[in-house]
Scaffold this motif. Structure first.
Motif, PDB file in Angstrom:
ATOM      1  N   ASN A  33       0.833  -1.208   0.000  1.00  0.00           N
ATOM      2  CA  ASN A  33       0.000   0.000   0.000  1.00  0.00           C
ATOM      3  C   ASN A  33       0.869   1.260   0.000  1.00  0.00           C
ATOM      4  OD1 ASN A  33      -2.021  -2.067   1.727  1.00  0.00           O
ATOM      5  ND2 ASN A  33      -2.941  -0.907   0.060  1.00  0.00           N
ATOM      6  N   LEU A  34       1.976   1.185  -0.756  1.00  0.00           N
ATOM      7  CA  LEU A  34       2.953   2.273  -0.800  1.00  0.00           C
ATOM      8  C   LEU A  34       2.368   3.586  -1.320  1.00  0.00           C
ATOM      9  CD1 LEU A  34       5.938   2.980  -0.350  1.00  0.00           C
ATOM     10  CD2 LEU A  34       6.365   2.273  -2.692  1.00  0.00           C
ATOM     11  N   ASP A  35       1.853   3.588  -2.550  1.00  0.00           N
ATOM     12  CA  ASP A  35       1.261   4.800  -3.110  1.00  0.00           C
ATOM     13  C   ASP A  35      -0.258   4.788  -3.004  1.00  0.00           C
ATOM     14  OD1 ASP A  35       3.746   5.837  -3.932  1.00  0.00           O
ATOM     15  OD2 ASP A  35       3.657   4.701  -5.809  1.00  0.00           O
ATOM     16  N   PHE A  36      -0.820   3.603  -3.076  1.00  0.00           N
ATOM     17  CA  PHE A  36      -2.272   3.469  -2.970  1.00  0.00           C
ATOM     18  C   PHE A  36      -2.564   2.949  -1.575  1.00  0.00           C
ATOM     19  CE2 PHE A  36      -6.560   2.164  -3.745  1.00  0.00           C
ATOM     20  CZ  PHE A  36      -6.994   3.058  -4.703  1.00  0.00           C
ATOM     21  N   ARG A  37      -2.775   3.870  -0.649  1.00  0.00           N
ATOM     22  CA  ARG A  37      -2.865   3.542   0.774  1.00  0.00           C
ATOM     23  C   ARG A  37      -4.247   3.085   1.236  1.00  0.00           C
ATOM     24  NH1 ARG A  37       1.922   5.863   3.187  1.00  0.00           N
ATOM     25  NH2 ARG A  37       2.963   7.029   1.567  1.00  0.00           N
ATOM     26  N   GLN A  38      -5.248   3.266   0.404  1.00  0.00           N
ATOM     27  CA  GLN A  38      -6.616   2.930   0.792  1.00  0.00           C
ATOM     28  C   GLN A  38      -6.893   1.446   0.600  1.00  0.00           C
ATOM     29  OE1 GLN A  38      -9.043   5.087   2.064  1.00  0.00           O
ATOM     30  NE2 GLN A  38     -10.144   3.195   2.433  1.00  0.00           N
ATOM     31  N   LYS A  39      -7.193   0.741   1.690  1.00  0.00           N
ATOM     32  CA  LYS A  39      -7.686  -0.631   1.573  1.00  0.00           C
ATOM     33  C   LYS A  39      -9.202  -0.555   1.595  1.00  0.00           C
ATOM     34  CE  LYS A  39      -5.075  -4.226   2.820  1.00  0.00           C
ATOM     35  NZ  LYS A  39      -4.413  -5.221   3.632  1.00  0.00           N
ATOM     36  N   GLN A  40      -9.841  -1.564   1.009  1.00  0.00           N
ATOM     37  CA  GLN A  40     -11.291  -1.510   0.882  1.00  0.00           C
ATOM     38  C   GLN A  40     -12.001  -1.682   2.216  1.00  0.00           C
ATOM     39  OE1 GLN A  40     -12.985  -3.215  -2.705  1.00  0.00           O
ATOM     40  NE2 GLN A  40     -14.551  -4.178  -1.447  1.00  0.00           N
ATOM     41  N   GLY A  41     -11.534  -2.525   3.099  1.00  0.00           N
ATOM     42  CA  GLY A  41     -12.166  -2.687   4.411  1.00  0.00           C
ATOM     43  C   GLY A  41     -13.206  -3.778   4.456  1.00  0.00           C
ATOM     44  N   SER A  42     -14.186  -3.746   3.539  1.00  0.00           N
ATOM     45  CA  SER A  42     -15.227  -4.777   3.460  1.00  0.00           C
ATOM     46  C   SER A  42     -15.863  -4.691   2.075  1.00  0.00           C
ATOM     47  CB  SER A  42     -16.281  -4.561   4.546  1.00  0.00           C
ATOM     48  OG  SER A  42     -17.173  -3.528   4.182  1.00  0.00           O
ATOM     49  N   THR A  43     -16.837  -5.547   1.830  1.00  0.00           N
ATOM     50  CA  THR A  43     -17.536  -5.491   0.547  1.00  0.00           C
ATOM     51  C   THR A  43     -18.766  -4.581   0.607  1.00  0.00           C
ATOM     52  OG1 THR A  43     -18.758  -7.494   1.121  1.00  0.00           O
ATOM     53  CG2 THR A  43     -16.768  -7.773  -0.220  1.00  0.00           C
ATOM     54  N   ALA A  44     -18.911  -3.877   1.711  1.00  0.00           N
ATOM     55  CA  ALA A  44     -20.024  -2.927   1.844  1.00  0.00           C
ATOM     56  C   ALA A  44     -19.846  -1.795   0.827  1.00  0.00           C
ATOM     57  CB  ALA A  44     -20.078  -2.366   3.258  1.00  0.00           C
ATOM     58  N   GLU A  45     -20.961  -1.315   0.301  1.00  0.00           N
ATOM     59  CA  GLU A  45     -20.934  -0.265  -0.712  1.00  0.00           C
ATOM     60  C   GLU A  45     -20.163   0.972  -0.251  1.00  0.00           C
ATOM     61  OE1 GLU A  45     -21.211   0.696  -4.464  1.00  0.00           O
ATOM     62  OE2 GLU A  45     -22.066  -1.178  -3.727  1.00  0.00           O
ATOM     63  N   LYS A  46     -20.281   1.346   1.024  1.00  0.00           N
ATOM     64  CA  LYS A  46     -19.574   2.541   1.536  1.00  0.00           C
ATOM     65  C   LYS A  46     -18.057   2.336   1.486  1.00  0.00           C
ATOM     66  CE  LYS A  46     -19.727   1.398   6.494  1.00  0.00           C
ATOM     67  NZ  LYS A  46     -18.351   0.991   6.587  1.00  0.00           N
ATOM     68  N   ASP A  47     -17.576   1.115   1.735  1.00  0.00           N
ATOM     69  CA  ASP A  47     -16.133   0.844   1.684  1.00  0.00           C
ATOM     70  C   ASP A  47     -15.630   0.796   0.242  1.00  0.00           C
ATOM     71  OD1 ASP A  47     -15.695   0.832   4.416  1.00  0.00           O
ATOM     72  OD2 ASP A  47     -16.116  -1.308   4.615  1.00  0.00           O
ATOM     73  N   ILE A  48     -16.441   0.243  -0.644  1.00  0.00           N
ATOM     74  CA  ILE A  48     -16.074   0.251  -2.065  1.00  0.00           C
ATOM     75  C   ILE A  48     -16.008   1.696  -2.559  1.00  0.00           C
ATOM     76  CG2 ILE A  48     -16.856  -0.372  -4.393  1.00  0.00           C
ATOM     77  CD1 ILE A  48     -18.044  -2.956  -3.126  1.00  0.00           C
ATOM     78  N   LEU A  49     -16.970   2.513  -2.148  1.00  0.00           N
ATOM     79  CA  LEU A  49     -16.995   3.920  -2.543  1.00  0.00           C
ATOM     80  C   LEU A  49     -15.765   4.668  -2.028  1.00  0.00           C
ATOM     81  CD1 LEU A  49     -18.482   6.191  -3.977  1.00  0.00           C
ATOM     82  CD2 LEU A  49     -19.750   6.598  -1.871  1.00  0.00           C
ATOM     83  N   LYS A  50     -15.317   4.377  -0.800  1.00  0.00           N
ATOM     84  CA  LYS A  50     -14.093   5.000  -0.264  1.00  0.00           C
ATOM     85  C   LYS A  50     -12.895   4.661  -1.142  1.00  0.00           C
ATOM     86  CE  LYS A  50     -14.694   5.034   4.726  1.00  0.00           C
ATOM     87  NZ  LYS A  50     -14.175   4.448   5.952  1.00  0.00           N
ATOM     88  N   TRP A  51     -12.799   3.386  -1.518  1.00  0.00           N
ATOM     89  CA  TRP A  51     -11.690   2.926  -2.359  1.00  0.00           C
ATOM     90  C   TRP A  51     -11.725   3.653  -3.695  1.00  0.00           C
ATOM     91  CZ3 TRP A  51      -9.861   0.738  -6.766  1.00  0.00           C
ATOM     92  CH2 TRP A  51      -8.661   0.029  -6.694  1.00  0.00           C
TER      93      TRP A  51
END
Length: 189
Positions: A33-51
């Motif tokens: 996660n060097l340059d792309f630091r955002q992990k998805q977290g879960s398959t919830a729509e809000k986490d996908i949207l964050k990614w």
């Protein structure tokens, strides 16, 4: 993020440079996660949207800096940012082998093209691990991917800094060609 500029002319005036259709891009490293630091977290729509929002912010910066290409690491550790019969889902999205519930690569390509930005998929062909790992850990990691040569000890080179697929192995070479060809076939169809 490492921006780079490549112009088609070796010498050009400022006015010519403004009109030059050269490649001006940025490398986005996902390993660790060097340059792309955002992990998805879960398959919830809000986490996908964050990614997705994190990626869109990168594209905003690409446009702000008048760049026209992105080189995104889609295969950092013998894993993938796209559905694959050869590789598990990347640990840098949701977690190793965890299906994020969508195809990040297809979405990123579409978002880039909608903005007139070239998307180049950057594959790390050999790296299995960036940290110390035992052969048993490698084998356990690839239990569900026995067509992956990392499952066989003779195809893996271990060191204190990680593990790689043996670039001299004919099985590894054939596997890497298959990984790329199958992905291209999927994209064409």
């Amino acid at each position: 993020l490492i921006p780079f500029f490549f112009f088609l002319k070796a010498e050009a005036s400022d006015a010519e440079l403004e009109n030059t259709v050269g490649m001006r891009g940025v490398w986005v490293s996902t390993v660790g996660n060097l340059d792309f630091r955002q992990k998805q977290g879960s398959t919830a729509e809000k986490d996908i949207l964050k990614w997705k929002t994190y990626f869109l912010n990168i594209l905003d910066k690409v446009e702000e800096n008048n760049l026209n290409a992105i080189f995104f690491q889609v295969r950092p550790n013998n894993d993938a940012f796209y559905p694959s019969e050869y590789n598990a889902w990347s640990s840098y999205i949701l977690g190793y082998g965890k299906d994020p519930g969508w195809d990040p690569l297809e979405w990123m390509v579409n978002e880039c093209h909608a903005r007139g930005i070239e998307f180049h998929a950057w594959l790390n062909p050999y790296r299995i691990s960036s940290g110390k790992i035992t052969m048993n850990e490698v084998k356990n990691k690839y239990t569900d991917f026995r067509n992956n040569p990392a499952y066989k000890e003779e195809n893996v080179l271990l060191s204190d800094t990680g593990a790689i697929l043996d670039p001299g192995s004919p099985e590894v070479k054939e596997y890497l060609v298959d990984v790329i060809i199958r992905w291209i076939e999927k994209e064409i169809n």
